[in-house]
Design a protein around this motif. Structure first.
Motif, PDB file in Angstrom:
ATOM      1  N   UNK A  27       0.939  -1.330  -0.002  1.00 19.03           N
ATOM      2  CA  UNK A  27      -0.030   0.220  -0.005  1.00 19.03           C
ATOM      3  C   UNK A  27       0.967   1.029  -0.054  1.00 19.03           C
ATOM      4  N   UNK A  28       0.275   2.323   0.058  1.00 22.53           N
ATOM      5  CA  UNK A  28       0.907   3.648   0.078  1.00 22.53           C
ATOM      6  C   UNK A  28       1.149   3.918   1.438  1.00 22.53           C
ATOM      7  N   UNK A  29       2.121   4.392   1.748  1.00 16.73           N
ATOM      8  CA  UNK A  29       2.441   4.808   3.223  1.00 16.73           C
ATOM      9  C   UNK A  29       1.627   5.850   3.892  1.00 16.73           C
ATOM     10  N   UNK A  30       1.087   6.713   3.311  1.00 15.91           N
ATOM     11  CA  UNK A  30       0.348   7.693   3.793  1.00 15.91           C
ATOM     12  C   UNK A  30      -1.129   7.066   3.968  1.00 15.91           C
ATOM     13  N   UNK A  31      -1.602   6.292   3.315  1.00 16.62           N
ATOM     14  CA  UNK A  31      -2.944   5.620   3.254  1.00 16.62           C
ATOM     15  C   UNK A  31      -3.245   4.918   4.529  1.00 16.62           C
ATOM     16  N   UNK A  32      -2.165   4.506   5.221  1.00 16.32           N
ATOM     17  CA  UNK A  32      -2.160   4.043   6.511  1.00 16.32           C
ATOM     18  C   UNK A  32      -2.031   4.741   7.582  1.00 16.32           C
ATOM     19  N   UNK A  33      -3.118   5.310   8.017  1.00 12.50           N
ATOM     20  CA  UNK A  33      -3.115   6.139   9.122  1.00 12.50           C
ATOM     21  C   UNK A  33      -3.305   5.598  10.655  1.00 12.50           C
ATOM     22  N   UNK A  34      -4.388   6.087  11.307  1.00  8.55           N
ATOM     23  CA  UNK A  34      -4.690   5.691  12.482  1.00  8.55           C
ATOM     24  C   UNK A  34      -5.612   4.306  12.516  1.00  8.55           C
ATOM     25  N   UNK A  35      -6.340   4.333  11.472  1.00  9.08           N
ATOM     26  CA  UNK A  35      -7.117   3.130  11.380  1.00  9.08           C
ATOM     27  C   UNK A  35      -6.540   2.170  10.867  1.00  9.08           C
ATOM     28  N   UNK A  36      -6.592   0.873  11.001  1.00  6.67           N
ATOM     29  CA  UNK A  36      -5.860  -0.203  10.592  1.00  6.67           C
ATOM     30  C   UNK A  36      -6.546  -0.669   8.935  1.00  6.67           C
ATOM     31  N   UNK A  37      -5.947  -1.464   8.578  1.00  2.45           N
ATOM     32  CA  UNK A  37      -6.495  -1.904   7.132  1.00  2.45           C
ATOM     33  C   UNK A  37      -6.651  -3.526   7.155  1.00  2.45           C
ATOM     34  N   UNK A  38      -7.718  -4.018   6.618  1.00  2.73           N
ATOM     35  CA  UNK A  38      -7.807  -5.494   6.522  1.00  2.73           C
ATOM     36  C   UNK A  38      -7.587  -5.654   4.884  1.00  2.73           C
ATOM     37  N   UNK A  39      -6.585  -6.700   4.595  1.00  2.86           N
ATOM     38  CA  UNK A  39      -6.037  -7.026   3.396  1.00  2.86           C
ATOM     39  C   UNK A  39      -6.047  -8.370   3.211  1.00  2.86           C
ATOM     40  N   UNK A  40      -5.877  -8.790   1.895  1.00  3.84           N
ATOM     41  CA  UNK A  40      -5.665 -10.185   1.551  1.00  3.84           C
ATOM     42  C   UNK A  40      -4.204 -10.000   0.432  1.00  3.84           C
ATOM     43  N   UNK A  41      -3.235 -10.853   0.827  1.00 10.04           N
ATOM     44  CA  UNK A  41      -2.172 -10.834  -0.149  1.00 10.04           C
ATOM     45  C   UNK A  41      -1.854 -12.242  -0.347  1.00 10.04           C
ATOM     46  N   UNK A  42      -1.839 -12.579  -1.731  1.00  8.19           N
ATOM     47  CA  UNK A  42      -1.553 -14.117  -1.791  1.00  8.19           C
ATOM     48  C   UNK A  42      -2.300 -15.103  -1.124  1.00  8.19           C
ATOM     49  N   UNK A  43      -3.701 -14.591  -1.084  1.00 13.94           N
ATOM     50  CA  UNK A  43      -4.591 -15.452  -0.641  1.00 13.94           C
ATOM     51  C   UNK A  43      -4.710 -15.685   1.069  1.00 13.94           C
ATOM     52  N   UNK A  44      -3.733 -14.796   1.449  1.00 17.17           N
ATOM     53  CA  UNK A  44      -3.496 -14.856   3.063  1.00 17.17           C
ATOM     54  C   UNK A  44      -4.112 -13.508   3.447  1.00 17.17           C
TER      55      UNK A  44
END
Length: 356
Positions: free
Chosen positions: A26-43
């Motif tokens: 992700x873009x570093x500035x897009x990760x702020x105080x709120x966490x993010x849920x992602x899936x990478x390589x099906x994980x």
């Protein structure tokens, strides 16, 4: 990017991926105080910043009732599960249990090496002891104040290698991007080669007209230019596009440069995280110019490229690229080399003894 839900995942990953490598998370500035849920390589992966602002990547599935941790929030520097309030720190340890007794489980979340560099977050999905930050490709221009970049991030339907193919083969522009039509893409000199584990594709067209879109961006509509396009592919799917143009006879290094990033991180075999950016070193601070540039690039990438690649992926019916016996044109030299190089790297990773 949207947190509209987690894609449906099977018991085990069904795709084949290179794991001991750096992917863009992700873009570093897009990760702020709120966490993010992602899936990478099906994980499932949760991204969050601790109390000191350091970015972390841990398993996105809570070990209690398997809730998406990235949909929680950060409390006192720890990631709190949105379901029952357990909190986890950057080491993956549970540091707070709000329920009677407050016992802390001994088991830890899986932790993924995460590096913040070149305005991006880079994640390592393989063996943690092999995660060498020196292997991260150089995109330092993304954080250099000399350059002003427009950028985007989206989840695209389609296998990530199809998206790499698209960037390595510039000849598609004449048929997919009406505003980018130029003889340079189909009639220019083409060259494809490998340098170690990187793949290069080069397009050169001298003394000819640029497309209306690029010509307008550079203020050179109706003026002949020398054009140079050079794409560098880094496994598994991080690409640099060096676009240069200048009056005929201008030395290549003195031509106007528009550097671009195109990074593709597989979410599933059918979906891809797409991170892109294009920068300039002129018209800095011109908000109107920036808005026009962003609009044109977003339209080209997200409204022209992505729907076509999506439908091509659907028509493949989940079959292997090579099993479909694709026709190979003379513009496919970069894509074919990248696919074969990636397969060699995956094979080597899966058979470490054989490579020694």
């Amino acid at each position: 990017m949207s947190d509209a839900g987690v894609p449906k995942l099977g018991a085990e990953p069904v795709g084949t991926y290179l794991r001991n490598t750096w992917y863009v998370a992700g873009w570093a500035t897009d990760l702020g105080a709120a966490p993010q849920q992602r899936v990478f390589l099906e994980e499932p992966v949760a991204l969050f910043r601790d109390g000191e602002g350091k970015a972390h990547a841990v398993s996105g599935r809570c070990p209690h009732r398997f809730a998406p941790l990235g949909q929680g929030k950060v409390v006192e520097g720890a990631l709190m599960c949105p379901y029952h309030g357990l909190r986890f720190d950057g080491s993956g340890a549970c540091v707070h249990n709000p329920h009677p007794g407050g016992q802390l489980p001994e088991s830890k979340l899986q932790v993924y090496p995460l590096v913040e560099r070149h305005a991006l977050l880079w994640i390592w999905m393989g063996e943690a002891d092999k995660a060498d930050p020196a292997l991260i490709p150089d995109f330092s221009w993304l954080s250099d104040p000399k350059w002003e970049a427009v950028r985007g991030a989206t989840v695209a339907e389609g296998h990530y290698e199809l998206y790499s193919d698209n960037i390595l083969d510039l000849s598609h522009a004449n048929f997919v991007h009406p505003a980018l039509v130029a003889a340079a893409f189909t009639e220019g000199t083409r060259k494809f080669w490998q340098d170690g584990e990187t793949v290069h594709a080069e397009y050169i067209r001298l003394d000819d007209y640029l497309s209306e879109g690029i010509g307008g961006m550079l203020g050179r509509v109706g003026a002949k230019q020398d054009f140079y396009g050079w794409v560098v592919w880094h496994a598994p799917a991080v690409l640099y596009f060096d676009f240069r143009a200048g009056p005929p006879g201008t030395p290549r290094e003195d031509c106007t440069l528009l550097p671009s990033l195109h990074a593709f991180t597989p979410e599933t075999p059918d979906t891809t995280h797409y991170f892109w950016a294009t920068a300039r070193d002129f018209a800095l601070g011109d908000a109107e110019f920036t808005a026009g540039m962003r609009g044109a690039l977003e339209f080209a990438f997200e409204q022209e490229d992505m729907p076509l690649i999506r439908d091509s992926h659907r028509l493949m019916r989940g079959l292997d690229f090579w099993d479909l016996r694709p026709l190979i044109l003379n513009g496919d030299g970069g894509g074919v080399r990248a696919r074969r190089m990636l397969q060699r790297l995956i094979d080597r990773e899966r058979q470490p003894q054989a490579a020694e």
